[in-house]
Design a protein around this motif. Sequence first.
Motif, PDB file in Angstrom:
ATOM      1  N   TRP A   1       0.903  -1.205  -0.117  1.00 44.54           N
ATOM      2  CA  TRP A   1       0.074  -0.009  -0.008  1.00 44.54           C
ATOM      3  C   TRP A   1       0.630   1.346  -0.038  1.00 44.54           C
TER       4      TRP A   1
ATOM      5  N   CYS B   1     -10.299  -0.306  -5.431  1.00 47.39           N
ATOM      6  CA  CYS B   1     -11.218  -1.093  -4.543  1.00 47.39           C
ATOM      7  C   CYS B   1     -10.755  -2.293  -3.923  1.00 47.39           C
TER       8      CYS B   1
ATOM      9  N   PRO C   1      -7.913   0.568   6.550  1.00 45.44           N
ATOM     10  CA  PRO C   1      -6.777   1.718   6.628  1.00 45.44           C
ATOM     11  C   PRO C   1      -6.277   1.118   8.225  1.00 45.44           C
TER      12      PRO C   1
ATOM     13  N   TRP D   1     -16.590   8.497   4.868  1.00 48.75           N
ATOM     14  CA  TRP D   1     -15.195   8.394   4.430  1.00 48.75           C
ATOM     15  C   TRP D   1     -14.253   8.541   5.567  1.00 48.75           C
TER      16      TRP D   1
ATOM     17  N   ASP E   1      -7.600   9.997   6.056  1.00 50.88           N
ATOM     18  CA  ASP E   1      -6.186   9.472   6.753  1.00 50.88           C
ATOM     19  C   ASP E   1      -5.461  10.579   7.331  1.00 50.88           C
TER      20      ASP E   1
ATOM     21  N   THR F   1     -10.740   6.902   2.626  1.00 52.32           N
ATOM     22  CA  THR F   1     -11.178   5.457   2.613  1.00 52.32           C
ATOM     23  C   THR F   1     -12.768   5.345   2.494  1.00 52.32           C
TER      24      THR F   1
ATOM     25  N   TYR G   1     -13.557  -1.821   1.106  1.00 54.67           N
ATOM     26  CA  TYR G   1     -13.075  -0.530   1.373  1.00 54.67           C
ATOM     27  C   TYR G   1     -12.491   0.215   0.001  1.00 54.67           C
TER      28      TYR G   1
ATOM     29  N   GLU H   1     -10.332   3.023  -1.441  1.00 50.65           N
ATOM     30  CA  GLU H   1      -9.328   4.266  -1.311  1.00 50.65           C
ATOM     31  C   GLU H   1      -9.470   5.124  -2.522  1.00 50.65           C
TER      32      GLU H   1
END
Length: 145
Positions: A8, A78, A83, A100, A103, A111, A118, A120
Amino acid sequence: MSLRFARWTGCACALLILAGCGGTVRMEPPVPEGAAVAACKHLGERLPQKLDGADRVESTPASPYVAVWGEAQIALRCGVPRPVTMAATDQVPEIDGVAWFPDPTRPTLFTAIGREAYVEVTISQEHTPQNVLIDLAAPIKAALP
């Protein structure tokens, strides 16, 4: 750190590097599991060709789980993992019926949570996050119960 987190992080760095490049955008696709596989494919079919004024562009490797607009100014993946910075007690904003998680360590990363998968979304500073998230709400709600 886990292999998923490392992948990621690598993807996020690649997105930032490629934001100014032309042509096809390299984006590491996620590997959804279970019911998220079909839900993410369904989402991919519903995503707009234009998002906040940016045209959808190709990504490589081709994946039904990735969508990119404006040469990586906006990128969606997707079927990503939950997270790692999200705590069970976090309050998250809801925009047009989709929750949502913003972050806190990366203000350009949001996310969608509380769905079959989830989702992103990374949004560059050239775009208004609320506009992008509003435009993505309808396809997310339709594809991901």
